[in-house]
Write a protein that holds these residues in place. Structure first.
Motif, PDB file in Angstrom:
ATOM      1  N   VAL A 167       0.962  -1.197  -0.020  1.00  0.00           N
ATOM      2  CA  VAL A 167       0.048   0.032   0.003  1.00  0.00           C
ATOM      3  C   VAL A 167       0.702   1.244   0.051  1.00  0.00           C
ATOM      4  O   VAL A 167       0.521   2.170  -0.895  1.00  0.00           O
ATOM      5  CB  VAL A 167      -0.869   0.042   1.244  1.00  0.00           C
ATOM      6  N   THR A 168       1.750   1.342   1.014  1.00  0.00           N
ATOM      7  CA  THR A 168       2.615   2.554   0.826  1.00  0.00           C
ATOM      8  C   THR A 168       3.604   2.812  -0.253  1.00  0.00           C
ATOM      9  O   THR A 168       4.138   3.813  -0.402  1.00  0.00           O
ATOM     10  CB  THR A 168       3.525   2.265   2.411  1.00  0.00           C
ATOM     11  N   ASN A 169       3.728   1.766  -1.102  1.00  0.00           N
ATOM     12  CA  ASN A 169       4.454   2.013  -2.383  1.00  0.00           C
ATOM     13  C   ASN A 169       3.673   2.844  -3.418  1.00  0.00           C
ATOM     14  O   ASN A 169       4.184   3.180  -4.400  1.00  0.00           O
ATOM     15  CB  ASN A 169       5.011   0.631  -3.040  1.00  0.00           C
ATOM     16  N   LEU A 170       2.444   2.764  -3.040  1.00  0.00           N
ATOM     17  CA  LEU A 170       1.532   3.190  -4.133  1.00  0.00           C
ATOM     18  C   LEU A 170       0.806   4.489  -3.584  1.00  0.00           C
ATOM     19  O   LEU A 170       0.504   5.680  -4.371  1.00  0.00           O
ATOM     20  CB  LEU A 170       0.171   2.192  -4.217  1.00  0.00           C
TER      21      LEU A 170
ATOM     22  N   PRO B 118       0.421   7.468  -0.167  1.00  0.00           N
ATOM     23  CA  PRO B 118       1.090   7.805   1.042  1.00  0.00           C
ATOM     24  C   PRO B 118      -0.200   7.655   2.173  1.00  0.00           C
ATOM     25  O   PRO B 118      -1.494   8.070   1.780  1.00  0.00           O
ATOM     26  CB  PRO B 118       1.221   9.302   1.153  1.00  0.00           C
ATOM     27  N   LEU B 119       0.162   7.287   3.396  1.00  0.00           N
ATOM     28  CA  LEU B 119      -0.825   6.860   4.328  1.00  0.00           C
ATOM     29  C   LEU B 119      -0.834   7.773   5.566  1.00  0.00           C
ATOM     30  O   LEU B 119       0.166   8.316   5.983  1.00  0.00           O
ATOM     31  CB  LEU B 119      -0.867   5.480   4.864  1.00  0.00           C
ATOM     32  N   ASN B 120      -2.024   8.218   6.058  1.00  0.00           N
ATOM     33  CA  ASN B 120      -2.114   9.048   7.261  1.00  0.00           C
ATOM     34  C   ASN B 120      -2.986   8.220   8.170  1.00  0.00           C
ATOM     35  O   ASN B 120      -3.383   6.990   7.950  1.00  0.00           O
ATOM     36  CB  ASN B 120      -2.660  10.435   7.028  1.00  0.00           C
ATOM     37  N   TRP B 121      -3.073   8.816   9.494  1.00  0.00           N
ATOM     38  CA  TRP B 121      -3.900   7.873  10.493  1.00  0.00           C
ATOM     39  C   TRP B 121      -5.475   7.857  10.031  1.00  0.00           C
ATOM     40  O   TRP B 121      -6.010   6.599  10.439  1.00  0.00           O
ATOM     41  CB  TRP B 121      -3.762   8.613  11.629  1.00  0.00           C
TER      42      TRP B 121
ATOM     43  N   LEU C 188      -9.335   1.956  -3.222  1.00  0.00           N
ATOM     44  CA  LEU C 188     -10.095   1.826  -4.352  1.00  0.00           C
ATOM     45  C   LEU C 188      -9.118   1.618  -5.611  1.00  0.00           C
ATOM     46  O   LEU C 188      -8.831   0.637  -6.087  1.00  0.00           O
ATOM     47  CB  LEU C 188     -11.268   2.616  -4.868  1.00  0.00           C
ATOM     48  N   TYR C 189      -8.277   2.672  -5.409  1.00  0.00           N
ATOM     49  CA  TYR C 189      -7.018   2.499  -6.462  1.00  0.00           C
ATOM     50  C   TYR C 189      -6.097   1.468  -6.143  1.00  0.00           C
ATOM     51  O   TYR C 189      -5.802   0.664  -7.173  1.00  0.00           O
ATOM     52  CB  TYR C 189      -6.197   3.815  -6.301  1.00  0.00           C
ATOM     53  N   VAL C 190      -5.701   1.296  -4.839  1.00  0.00           N
ATOM     54  CA  VAL C 190      -4.793   0.251  -4.253  1.00  0.00           C
ATOM     55  C   VAL C 190      -5.432  -1.288  -4.831  1.00  0.00           C
ATOM     56  O   VAL C 190      -4.947  -2.084  -5.586  1.00  0.00           O
ATOM     57  CB  VAL C 190      -4.535   0.276  -2.838  1.00  0.00           C
ATOM     58  N   SER C 191      -6.906  -1.405  -4.763  1.00  0.00           N
ATOM     59  CA  SER C 191      -7.547  -2.504  -5.096  1.00  0.00           C
ATOM     60  C   SER C 191      -7.230  -2.790  -6.620  1.00  0.00           C
ATOM     61  O   SER C 191      -7.253  -3.881  -6.919  1.00  0.00           O
ATOM     62  CB  SER C 191      -9.106  -2.433  -4.463  1.00  0.00           C
ATOM     63  N   LEU C 192      -7.990  -1.842  -7.302  1.00  0.00           N
ATOM     64  CA  LEU C 192      -7.767  -1.932  -8.607  1.00  0.00           C
ATOM     65  C   LEU C 192      -6.302  -2.060  -9.411  1.00  0.00           C
ATOM     66  O   LEU C 192      -6.273  -2.821 -10.429  1.00  0.00           O
ATOM     67  CB  LEU C 192      -8.337  -0.537  -9.436  1.00  0.00           C
ATOM     68  N   ASN C 193      -5.327  -1.513  -8.541  1.00  0.00           N
ATOM     69  CA  ASN C 193      -4.171  -1.716  -9.098  1.00  0.00           C
ATOM     70  C   ASN C 193      -3.537  -3.161  -8.890  1.00  0.00           C
ATOM     71  O   ASN C 193      -2.916  -3.810  -9.743  1.00  0.00           O
ATOM     72  CB  ASN C 193      -3.181  -0.782  -8.313  1.00  0.00           C
ATOM     73  N   TRP C 194      -4.026  -3.746  -7.844  1.00  0.00           N
ATOM     74  CA  TRP C 194      -3.887  -5.009  -7.491  1.00  0.00           C
ATOM     75  C   TRP C 194      -4.504  -6.132  -8.416  1.00  0.00           C
ATOM     76  O   TRP C 194      -3.949  -7.072  -9.046  1.00  0.00           O
ATOM     77  CB  TRP C 194      -4.466  -5.706  -6.052  1.00  0.00           C
ATOM     78  N   VAL C 195      -5.758  -5.693  -9.080  1.00  0.00           N
ATOM     79  CA  VAL C 195      -6.672  -6.553 -10.054  1.00  0.00           C
ATOM     80  C   VAL C 195      -5.641  -6.512 -11.232  1.00  0.00           C
ATOM     81  O   VAL C 195      -5.393  -7.598 -12.239  1.00  0.00           O
ATOM     82  CB  VAL C 195      -7.866  -6.002  -9.997  1.00  0.00           C
TER      83      VAL C 195
ATOM     84  N   ARG D  87      -1.625   7.198  -9.634  1.00  0.00           N
ATOM     85  CA  ARG D  87      -0.403   7.236  -9.296  1.00  0.00           C
ATOM     86  C   ARG D  87       0.147   8.599  -9.465  1.00  0.00           C
ATOM     87  O   ARG D  87       0.861   8.839  -8.216  1.00  0.00           O
ATOM     88  CB  ARG D  87       0.250   6.220 -10.136  1.00  0.00           C
ATOM     89  N   ASN D  88      -0.131   9.398 -10.358  1.00  0.00           N
ATOM     90  CA  ASN D  88       0.298  10.894 -10.337  1.00  0.00           C
ATOM     91  C   ASN D  88      -0.275  11.485  -9.264  1.00  0.00           C
ATOM     92  O   ASN D  88       0.387  12.361  -8.538  1.00  0.00           O
ATOM     93  CB  ASN D  88       0.179  11.486 -11.607  1.00  0.00           C
ATOM     94  N   ARG D  89      -1.468  11.593  -8.921  1.00  0.00           N
ATOM     95  CA  ARG D  89      -2.098  12.076  -7.956  1.00  0.00           C
ATOM     96  C   ARG D  89      -1.684  11.901  -6.529  1.00  0.00           C
ATOM     97  O   ARG D  89      -1.518  12.657  -5.722  1.00  0.00           O
ATOM     98  CB  ARG D  89      -3.842  11.701  -7.874  1.00  0.00           C
ATOM     99  N   TRP D  90      -1.492  10.565  -6.407  1.00  0.00           N
ATOM    100  CA  TRP D  90      -1.050  10.312  -4.737  1.00  0.00           C
ATOM    101  C   TRP D  90       0.439  10.358  -4.639  1.00  0.00           C
ATOM    102  O   TRP D  90       1.153   9.924  -3.624  1.00  0.00           O
ATOM    103  CB  TRP D  90      -1.553   8.861  -4.402  1.00  0.00           C
ATOM    104  N   ALA D  91       1.265  10.680  -5.920  1.00  0.00           N
ATOM    105  CA  ALA D  91       2.756  10.611  -5.678  1.00  0.00           C
ATOM    106  C   ALA D  91       3.338  11.699  -5.015  1.00  0.00           C
ATOM    107  O   ALA D  91       2.776  12.817  -4.898  1.00  0.00           O
ATOM    108  CB  ALA D  91       3.386  10.553  -7.083  1.00  0.00           C
TER     109      ALA D  91
END
Length: 194
Positions: free
Chosen positions: A36-39, A41-44, A120-127, A190-194
């Motif tokens: 997840v953190t490779n895709l 950034p995470l906050n609390w 959703l992005y992480v899930s779709l990326n996995w798929v 990917r560009n949005r969350w980079a």
């Protein structure tokens, strides 16, 4: 490469959905913290959302706390508690959940839509990365995107929804067109969350 007989079938997907108790994670997809953190950034708030919706195990909050302490000496007491908690010390997920909940509510509690979009992005990326593992990856995308509150760019990924994009090459198969849209969506995210 997965042989055709080892692919995840449509019946298996439907069974997962019917047994799921979580509409935001209908396929019960659980990810590693590193993936997840490779895709994104995470906050609390994201950590809380992910734990509540079973995208991440509660132990990932400990990993996130450790990372926060390593990056910054000035962290809230709850982060220190998490960072110094051994995986085995978190006897009940409730212990971790209470700390994460306090951290999320003390920061910016209005980020639920960002958290939903991230996962959703992480899930779709996995798929997309594992599309060859599914008999029908488009059905999986349909299931993940079939939420009325998602933006149009996500609704364009659903096979049974009309699209706002013009289809320029009618010789492409529906699957290829939808996978092309999915790839564009993933690149934008990917560009949005980079």
């Amino acid at each position: 490469m997965v042989s055709p007989t080892n692919k995840i079938t449509e019946n298996q997907i439907r069974k997962l959905v019917s047994e799921s108790k979580n509409p935001l994670n209908p396929l019960n997809m659980v990810f590693t913290y590193v993936y997840v953190t490779n895709l994104v950034p995470l906050n609390w708030n994201d950590i809380l959302f992910a734990i509540e919706n079973n995208f991440l195990a509660h132990q990932t909050a400990i990993e996130h706390g450790l990372e926060a302490v390593q990056k910054n000496e000035n962290v809230p007491e709850e982060v220190l508690e998490l960072a110094f908690m051994l995986q085995g010390e978190a006897k009940l997920p409730y212990d971790v959940y209470q700390l994460v909940n306090k951290l999320a509510t003390s920061h910016n509690p209005d980020n639920a839509s960002d958290s939903r979009e991230k996962f959703l992005y992480v899930s779709l990326n996995w798929v997309y990365e594992h599309k060859d593992d599914y008999c029908n990856p488009i059905e999986v995308v349909d299931i993940l995107c079939d939420e009325i509150n998602y933006p149009d760019e996500v609704k364009n990924l659903i096979s049974f929804m009309p699209t706002s994009e013009s289809e320029t090459n009618s010789s492409d198969s529906t699957t290829e067109r939808l996978l092309g849209r999915l790839l564009r969506y993933l690149e934008n995210q990917r560009n949005r969350w980079a």
